[in-house]
Write a protein that holds these residues in place. Structure first.
Motif, PDB file in Angstrom:
ATOM      1  N   ALA A 127      39.957  45.378  46.468  1.00  0.00           N
ATOM      2  CA  ALA A 127      39.947  45.414  45.006  1.00  0.00           C
ATOM      3  C   ALA A 127      40.457  44.088  44.439  1.00  0.00           C
ATOM      4  CB  ALA A 127      40.812  46.569  44.504  1.00  0.00           C
ATOM      5  N   CYS A 128      41.497  43.548  45.048  1.00  0.00           N
ATOM      6  CA  CYS A 128      42.052  42.266  44.606  1.00  0.00           C
ATOM      7  C   CYS A 128      41.007  41.162  44.680  1.00  0.00           C
ATOM      8  CB  CYS A 128      43.264  41.908  45.472  1.00  0.00           C
ATOM      9  SG  CYS A 128      43.787  40.181  45.367  1.00  0.00           S
ATOM     10  N   MET A 129      40.306  41.073  45.810  1.00  0.00           N
ATOM     11  CA  MET A 129      39.334  39.998  45.993  1.00  0.00           C
ATOM     12  C   MET A 129      38.108  40.180  45.101  1.00  0.00           C
ATOM     13  SD  MET A 129      40.840  37.952  47.979  1.00  0.00           S
ATOM     14  CE  MET A 129      39.564  36.817  48.540  1.00  0.00           C
ATOM     15  N   GLU A 130      37.734  41.419  44.840  1.00  0.00           N
ATOM     16  CA  GLU A 130      36.614  41.653  43.930  1.00  0.00           C
ATOM     17  C   GLU A 130      37.005  41.327  42.486  1.00  0.00           C
ATOM     18  OE1 GLU A 130      33.081  42.974  44.420  1.00  0.00           O
ATOM     19  OE2 GLU A 130      33.871  41.580  45.903  1.00  0.00           O
ATOM     20  N   LEU A 131      38.233  41.639  42.099  1.00  0.00           N
ATOM     21  CA  LEU A 131      38.712  41.269  40.766  1.00  0.00           C
ATOM     22  C   LEU A 131      38.657  39.761  40.583  1.00  0.00           C
ATOM     23  CD1 LEU A 131      41.824  43.635  40.449  1.00  0.00           C
ATOM     24  CD2 LEU A 131      39.806  43.700  38.974  1.00  0.00           C
ATOM     25  N   LYS A 132      39.046  39.028  41.643  1.00  0.00           N
ATOM     26  CA  LYS A 132      39.036  37.561  41.566  1.00  0.00           C
ATOM     27  C   LYS A 132      37.587  37.043  41.506  1.00  0.00           C
ATOM     28  CE  LYS A 132      40.900  33.361  41.958  1.00  0.00           C
ATOM     29  NZ  LYS A 132      41.753  32.957  43.071  1.00  0.00           N
ATOM     30  N   ARG A 133      36.724  37.600  42.351  1.00  0.00           N
ATOM     31  CA  ARG A 133      35.341  37.130  42.406  1.00  0.00           C
ATOM     32  C   ARG A 133      34.608  37.380  41.096  1.00  0.00           C
ATOM     33  NH1 ARG A 133      30.221  38.967  43.589  1.00  0.00           N
ATOM     34  NH2 ARG A 133      30.927  41.131  43.720  1.00  0.00           N
ATOM     35  N   LEU A 134      34.904  38.497  40.452  1.00  0.00           N
ATOM     36  CA  LEU A 134      34.220  38.860  39.206  1.00  0.00           C
ATOM     37  C   LEU A 134      34.882  38.251  37.966  1.00  0.00           C
ATOM     38  CD1 LEU A 134      33.579  42.628  40.042  1.00  0.00           C
ATOM     39  CD2 LEU A 134      31.886  40.783  40.030  1.00  0.00           C
ATOM     40  N   GLY A 135      35.968  37.528  38.164  1.00  0.00           N
ATOM     41  CA  GLY A 135      36.652  36.907  37.037  1.00  0.00           C
ATOM     42  C   GLY A 135      37.488  37.859  36.212  1.00  0.00           C
ATOM     43  N   LEU A 136      37.794  39.030  36.765  1.00  0.00           N
ATOM     44  CA  LEU A 136      38.597  40.015  36.047  1.00  0.00           C
ATOM     45  C   LEU A 136      40.089  39.779  36.235  1.00  0.00           C
ATOM     46  CD1 LEU A 136      36.496  43.207  36.886  1.00  0.00           C
ATOM     47  CD2 LEU A 136      36.428  41.827  34.798  1.00  0.00           C
ATOM     48  N   ALA A 137      40.456  39.007  37.247  1.00  0.00           N
ATOM     49  CA  ALA A 137      41.848  38.632  37.496  1.00  0.00           C
ATOM     50  C   ALA A 137      41.852  37.291  38.220  1.00  0.00           C
ATOM     51  CB  ALA A 137      42.570  39.692  38.331  1.00  0.00           C
ATOM     52  N   GLN A 138      42.834  36.470  37.927  1.00  0.00           N
ATOM     53  CA  GLN A 138      42.904  35.152  38.554  1.00  0.00           C
ATOM     54  C   GLN A 138      43.928  35.087  39.673  1.00  0.00           C
ATOM     55  OE1 GLN A 138      40.693  32.730  37.895  1.00  0.00           O
ATOM     56  NE2 GLN A 138      39.767  34.305  36.583  1.00  0.00           N
ATOM     57  N   LYS A 139      45.019  35.796  39.510  1.00  0.00           N
ATOM     58  CA  LYS A 139      46.075  35.746  40.523  1.00  0.00           C
ATOM     59  C   LYS A 139      46.776  37.103  40.576  1.00  0.00           C
ATOM     60  CE  LYS A 139      48.538  32.084  40.410  1.00  0.00           C
ATOM     61  NZ  LYS A 139      49.540  31.139  39.884  1.00  0.00           N
ATOM     62  N   SER A 140      46.640  37.792  41.682  1.00  0.00           N
ATOM     63  CA  SER A 140      47.247  39.115  41.842  1.00  0.00           C
ATOM     64  C   SER A 140      48.544  38.994  42.627  1.00  0.00           C
ATOM     65  CB  SER A 140      46.296  40.062  42.568  1.00  0.00           C
ATOM     66  OG  SER A 140      45.132  40.310  41.800  1.00  0.00           O
ATOM     67  N   MET A 141      49.461  39.895  42.332  1.00  0.00           N
ATOM     68  CA  MET A 141      50.704  39.972  43.104  1.00  0.00           C
ATOM     69  C   MET A 141      50.809  41.354  43.738  1.00  0.00           C
ATOM     70  SD  MET A 141      54.708  39.394  41.954  1.00  0.00           S
ATOM     71  CE  MET A 141      54.609  37.601  42.070  1.00  0.00           C
TER      72      MET A 141
END
Length: 293
Positions: A127-141
């Motif tokens: 989910a983290c990597m898909e959020l980043k790939r889709l531009g929905l999140a830039q940096k997850s913790m």
């Protein structure tokens, strides 16, 4: 006992003794507890009989329950269409894991209440990597139990070998190294940052955010007190709320007088825009456990 029944709790009876240091200790009275819980069972049975013995009462209560509590169906999420570019081709997520990823992508706040062994780690990482790939999140913790920090880093790279992650160790959070770590997090283009629970609690939150949080709590409690007084609520409950409100005001006054001695970067300045919490039940009592969140 009735209050415990209404809150789905089992009544427990304690005896109190003083230890050698003069401190008061609670000792479970097993005999009295067993008697109390038997009485609870009798109360529950009597309540059920009261509901079902009168057909008109039963019909009315069923209608009220269905109208107020049984009328909304939670949305279902399906992730079979997801493709996961960059994922290890040797690993295939199961259907429920893909659905969990879809829930994270399309839902708001998400709780993955899966059983142990259901693969929550891979679900969260994907989910983290898909959020980043889709531009929905830039940096997850990722906030995980302290003893699992390194394991999380290993499994993250097992699923996404090319991911750029920062795994923060206990040593990184030592006072003389903390400032450098926070600067790395703030300036680095990381896909994810992984920290332990106790480490996460050392990340300062801005004074403004803390003040707003406390102010919102005070406003909520003030409204609750007004509603209770308007409906002739129990004086005990009102007094408890007023005590809580007073304590919050004291905290707010201390906070407004705070002069931060260090120049650490605050959580808001780290650039983290998505938070994953493993074993989130540790944070369920927010007022007691999450002063810094």
């Amino acid at each position: 006992m009735i209050e415990d029944c209404l809150n789905l709790r089992q009544t427990k009876i304690y005896d109190y003794e003083y230890n050698d240091d003069g401190k008061k200790e609670a000792i479970l009275n097993k005999k009295e507890t067993m008697i109390a819980q038997q009485k609870q069972d009798a109360i529950k049975e009597a309540f059920q009989n009261w509901i079902w013995n009168d057909p008109s009462r039963r019909k009315r209560l069923v209608e009220v329950y269905n109208s107020q509590f049984n009328s909304i169906r939670p949305r279902e999420y399906h992730g079979e269409h997801l493709t996961f570019p960059g994922m290890n081709p040797e690993i295939n997520l199961r259907s429920h894991q893909k659905d969990a990823v879809a829930h994270v992508l399309y839902g708001n706040n998400v709780l993955l209440a899966h059983v142990v062994g259901a693969g929550k780690t891979f679900s969260m990482v994907a989910a983290c990597m898909e959020l980043k790939r889709l531009g929905l999140a830039q940096k997850s913790m990722f906030v995980v139990p302290n003893h699992l920090v390194e394991q999380w880093g290993t499994e993250f790279l097992q699923l996404y070998p090319s991911a750029n992650i920062l795994v923060a160790s206990k040593r990184d959070f030592q006072k003389d190294r903390r400032k450098r770590l926070f600067s790395r997090i703030a300036t680095g283009d990381f896909d994810a940052v992984i920290v332990g629970h106790s480490q996460f609690e050392k990340i300062p939150m801005s004074i403004e955010r803390q003040a707003k949080t406390i102010t919102d709590e005070i406003e909520t409690i003030t409204k609750g007190i007004q509603d209770l007084k308007a409906s002739n609520g129990a004086n005990f409950t009102i007094k408890q709320l007023e005590k809580t409100k007073k304590n919050l005001k004291t905290r707010l006054e201390k906070l407004n007088k705070t002069d931060r001695k260090d120049d650490l970067i605050t959580f808001e300045e780290l650039g983290v825009d998505h938070l994953f919490v493993d074993e989130a039940h540790y944070y369920k009592n927010r007022a007691k456990r999450c002063r810094t969140r």
